[in-house]
Design a protein around this motif. Sequence first.
Motif, PDB file in Angstrom:
ATOM      1  N   GLN A 112      64.620  37.642  36.459  1.00  0.00           N
ATOM      2  CA  GLN A 112      64.531  37.074  37.814  1.00  0.00           C
ATOM      3  C   GLN A 112      64.039  35.632  37.715  1.00  0.00           C
ATOM      4  O   GLN A 112      63.347  35.261  36.784  1.00  0.00           O
ATOM      5  CB  GLN A 112      63.563  37.892  38.676  1.00  0.00           C
ATOM      6  CG  GLN A 112      64.031  39.306  38.978  1.00  0.00           C
ATOM      7  CD  GLN A 112      65.235  39.332  39.901  1.00  0.00           C
ATOM      8  OE1 GLN A 112      65.509  38.404  40.642  1.00  0.00           O
ATOM      9  NE2 GLN A 112      65.978  40.413  39.818  1.00  0.00           N
ATOM     10  N   GLY A 113      64.357  34.814  38.685  1.00  0.00           N
ATOM     11  CA  GLY A 113      63.905  33.425  38.722  1.00  0.00           C
ATOM     12  C   GLY A 113      64.971  32.547  39.328  1.00  0.00           C
ATOM     13  O   GLY A 113      66.055  33.009  39.688  1.00  0.00           O
ATOM     14  N   LYS A 114      64.652  31.274  39.440  1.00  0.00           N
ATOM     15  CA  LYS A 114      65.610  30.366  40.061  1.00  0.00           C
ATOM     16  C   LYS A 114      66.690  29.968  39.064  1.00  0.00           C
ATOM     17  O   LYS A 114      66.504  30.028  37.857  1.00  0.00           O
ATOM     18  CB  LYS A 114      64.909  29.137  40.623  1.00  0.00           C
ATOM     19  CG  LYS A 114      64.409  28.161  39.590  1.00  0.00           C
ATOM     20  CD  LYS A 114      63.848  26.927  40.262  1.00  0.00           C
ATOM     21  CE  LYS A 114      63.622  25.847  39.218  1.00  0.00           C
ATOM     22  NZ  LYS A 114      63.243  24.594  39.785  1.00  0.00           N
ATOM     23  N   GLY A 115      67.817  29.543  39.615  1.00  0.00           N
ATOM     24  CA  GLY A 115      68.915  29.075  38.782  1.00  0.00           C
ATOM     25  C   GLY A 115      69.935  30.157  38.491  1.00  0.00           C
ATOM     26  O   GLY A 115      69.717  31.343  38.728  1.00  0.00           O
ATOM     27  N   GLU A 116      71.071  29.705  37.994  1.00  0.00           N
ATOM     28  CA  GLU A 116      72.155  30.617  37.616  1.00  0.00           C
ATOM     29  C   GLU A 116      72.249  30.678  36.096  1.00  0.00           C
ATOM     30  O   GLU A 116      71.876  29.740  35.397  1.00  0.00           O
ATOM     31  CB  GLU A 116      73.478  30.119  38.207  1.00  0.00           C
ATOM     32  CG  GLU A 116      73.512  30.175  39.716  1.00  0.00           C
ATOM     33  CD  GLU A 116      74.849  29.726  40.265  1.00  0.00           C
ATOM     34  OE1 GLU A 116      75.572  28.983  39.570  1.00  0.00           O
ATOM     35  OE2 GLU A 116      75.164  30.108  41.392  1.00  0.00           O
ATOM     36  N   TRP A 117      72.769  31.780  35.621  1.00  0.00           N
ATOM     37  CA  TRP A 117      72.911  32.001  34.184  1.00  0.00           C
ATOM     38  C   TRP A 117      74.373  31.857  33.805  1.00  0.00           C
ATOM     39  O   TRP A 117      75.259  32.288  34.526  1.00  0.00           O
ATOM     40  CB  TRP A 117      72.423  33.405  33.825  1.00  0.00           C
ATOM     41  CG  TRP A 117      70.954  33.588  34.048  1.00  0.00           C
ATOM     42  CD1 TRP A 117      70.339  33.931  35.210  1.00  0.00           C
ATOM     43  CD2 TRP A 117      69.933  33.412  33.090  1.00  0.00           C
ATOM     44  NE1 TRP A 117      68.985  33.979  35.037  1.00  0.00           N
ATOM     45  CE2 TRP A 117      68.707  33.664  33.731  1.00  0.00           C
ATOM     46  CE3 TRP A 117      69.912  33.051  31.745  1.00  0.00           C
ATOM     47  CZ2 TRP A 117      67.492  33.586  33.087  1.00  0.00           C
ATOM     48  CZ3 TRP A 117      68.702  32.983  31.097  1.00  0.00           C
ATOM     49  CH2 TRP A 117      67.500  33.239  31.758  1.00  0.00           C
ATOM     50  N   ARG A 118      74.637  31.245  32.655  1.00  0.00           N
ATOM     51  CA  ARG A 118      76.001  31.095  32.135  1.00  0.00           C
ATOM     52  C   ARG A 118      76.071  31.780  30.769  1.00  0.00           C
ATOM     53  O   ARG A 118      75.193  31.611  29.937  1.00  0.00           O
ATOM     54  CB  ARG A 118      76.352  29.618  31.963  1.00  0.00           C
ATOM     55  CG  ARG A 118      76.359  28.864  33.262  1.00  0.00           C
ATOM     56  CD  ARG A 118      76.694  27.398  33.015  1.00  0.00           C
ATOM     57  NE  ARG A 118      76.536  26.641  34.215  1.00  0.00           N
ATOM     58  CZ  ARG A 118      77.517  26.398  35.077  1.00  0.00           C
ATOM     59  NH1 ARG A 118      78.719  26.862  34.833  1.00  0.00           N
ATOM     60  NH2 ARG A 118      77.293  25.697  36.159  1.00  0.00           N
ATOM     61  N   ARG A 119      77.126  32.515  30.596  1.00  0.00           N
ATOM     62  CA  ARG A 119      77.335  33.171  29.301  1.00  0.00           C
ATOM     63  C   ARG A 119      77.810  32.121  28.307  1.00  0.00           C
ATOM     64  O   ARG A 119      78.686  31.316  28.605  1.00  0.00           O
ATOM     65  CB  ARG A 119      78.373  34.287  29.431  1.00  0.00           C
ATOM     66  CG  ARG A 119      78.538  35.065  28.169  1.00  0.00           C
ATOM     67  CD  ARG A 119      79.600  36.130  28.325  1.00  0.00           C
ATOM     68  NE  ARG A 119      79.830  36.729  27.035  1.00  0.00           N
ATOM     69  CZ  ARG A 119      79.570  37.975  26.741  1.00  0.00           C
ATOM     70  NH1 ARG A 119      79.113  38.779  27.679  1.00  0.00           N
ATOM     71  NH2 ARG A 119      79.786  38.444  25.542  1.00  0.00           N
ATOM     72  N   ILE A 120      77.167  32.103  27.123  1.00  0.00           N
ATOM     73  CA  ILE A 120      77.540  31.129  26.091  1.00  0.00           C
ATOM     74  C   ILE A 120      77.863  31.868  24.794  1.00  0.00           C
ATOM     75  O   ILE A 120      77.355  32.966  24.539  1.00  0.00           O
ATOM     76  CB  ILE A 120      76.419  30.089  25.856  1.00  0.00           C
ATOM     77  CG1 ILE A 120      75.106  30.760  25.452  1.00  0.00           C
ATOM     78  CG2 ILE A 120      76.210  29.227  27.096  1.00  0.00           C
ATOM     79  CD1 ILE A 120      74.019  29.777  25.039  1.00  0.00           C
ATOM     80  N   PRO A 121      78.690  31.276  23.943  1.00  0.00           N
ATOM     81  CA  PRO A 121      79.007  31.912  22.658  1.00  0.00           C
ATOM     82  C   PRO A 121      77.787  31.913  21.723  1.00  0.00           C
ATOM     83  O   PRO A 121      76.869  31.110  21.872  1.00  0.00           O
ATOM     84  CB  PRO A 121      80.115  31.023  22.074  1.00  0.00           C
ATOM     85  CG  PRO A 121      80.554  30.105  23.149  1.00  0.00           C
ATOM     86  CD  PRO A 121      79.491  30.087  24.190  1.00  0.00           C
ATOM     87  N   VAL A 122      77.809  32.799  20.747  1.00  0.00           N
ATOM     88  CA  VAL A 122      76.709  32.947  19.800  1.00  0.00           C
ATOM     89  C   VAL A 122      76.469  31.641  19.038  1.00  0.00           C
ATOM     90  O   VAL A 122      75.320  31.215  18.849  1.00  0.00           O
ATOM     91  CB  VAL A 122      76.985  34.113  18.817  1.00  0.00           C
ATOM     92  CG1 VAL A 122      75.908  34.196  17.744  1.00  0.00           C
ATOM     93  CG2 VAL A 122      77.109  35.412  19.550  1.00  0.00           C
ATOM     94  N   ALA A 123      77.544  30.971  18.612  1.00  0.00           N
ATOM     95  CA  ALA A 123      77.406  29.730  17.843  1.00  0.00           C
ATOM     96  C   ALA A 123      76.682  28.661  18.682  1.00  0.00           C
ATOM     97  O   ALA A 123      75.804  27.947  18.175  1.00  0.00           O
ATOM     98  CB  ALA A 123      78.776  29.223  17.409  1.00  0.00           C
ATOM     99  N   LEU A 124      77.012  28.549  19.968  1.00  0.00           N
ATOM    100  CA  LEU A 124      76.359  27.576  20.839  1.00  0.00           C
ATOM    101  C   LEU A 124      74.888  27.943  21.047  1.00  0.00           C
ATOM    102  O   LEU A 124      74.025  27.076  21.077  1.00  0.00           O
ATOM    103  CB  LEU A 124      77.093  27.485  22.183  1.00  0.00           C
ATOM    104  CG  LEU A 124      76.586  26.422  23.153  1.00  0.00           C
ATOM    105  CD1 LEU A 124      76.675  25.028  22.540  1.00  0.00           C
ATOM    106  CD2 LEU A 124      77.373  26.471  24.444  1.00  0.00           C
ATOM    107  N   ALA A 125      74.593  29.238  21.156  1.00  0.00           N
ATOM    108  CA  ALA A 125      73.204  29.676  21.306  1.00  0.00           C
ATOM    109  C   ALA A 125      72.394  29.307  20.067  1.00  0.00           C
ATOM    110  O   ALA A 125      71.241  28.871  20.174  1.00  0.00           O
ATOM    111  CB  ALA A 125      73.148  31.180  21.546  1.00  0.00           C
ATOM    112  N   LEU A 126      72.985  29.465  18.863  1.00  0.00           N
ATOM    113  CA  LEU A 126      72.289  29.120  17.622  1.00  0.00           C
ATOM    114  C   LEU A 126      72.032  27.609  17.525  1.00  0.00           C
ATOM    115  O   LEU A 126      71.028  27.189  16.961  1.00  0.00           O
ATOM    116  CB  LEU A 126      73.090  29.603  16.414  1.00  0.00           C
ATOM    117  CG  LEU A 126      73.121  31.124  16.222  1.00  0.00           C
ATOM    118  CD1 LEU A 126      74.067  31.493  15.083  1.00  0.00           C
ATOM    119  CD2 LEU A 126      71.727  31.657  15.967  1.00  0.00           C
ATOM    120  N   VAL A 127      72.905  26.801  18.076  1.00  0.00           N
ATOM    121  CA  VAL A 127      72.722  25.348  18.039  1.00  0.00           C
ATOM    122  C   VAL A 127      71.726  24.912  19.119  1.00  0.00           C
ATOM    123  O   VAL A 127      70.858  24.066  18.882  1.00  0.00           O
ATOM    124  CB  VAL A 127      74.075  24.628  18.225  1.00  0.00           C
ATOM    125  CG1 VAL A 127      73.889  23.128  18.419  1.00  0.00           C
ATOM    126  CG2 VAL A 127      74.978  24.895  17.037  1.00  0.00           C
TER     127      VAL A 127
END
Length: 142
Positions: A36-51
């Motif tokens: 919960q919290g403000k803002g929206e969530w975007r799904r990102i690829p694993v490689a982008l999450a690691l960077v």
Amino acid sequence: MANTFKSGSAVQSGYYLNLSRWAIEPVAKDGERLPQGKGEWRRIPVALALVLTPVLGATFLMFMPVIGFVLLAQAVAMRAVRTFRGPAEELAATMSPGWQPGEAHFTGKSPENGGVEEKGPSARDEKLEALEKEIEEKRRQS
């Protein structure tokens, strides 16, 4: 499938980025909910999450001391303003003229003769009356 999700939504497993909180949230199982919290969530690829994870952490570590110095400077400035506000207001009160509602300041009289009315007609009053009569005559003629 949408790429943007609201806080608290049930989502598939993966990594989700919230740009307003600068947070990456891993979701282990399908159907788990985003925090919960403000803002929206975007799904990102694993490689982008690691960077992005170390980049976001390093940015936080670099700006954390700056934020501390800014907050310290703000606290010191506010204290200085509060310290000098009282004496400055007292000084301004002694420097400002004593104004009283209803008092006429633009009477055309000198301060030493202020409030003393002149007695009898003056030469200026006679000229003014003569001018008024002349204007009235011209208005009647036209």
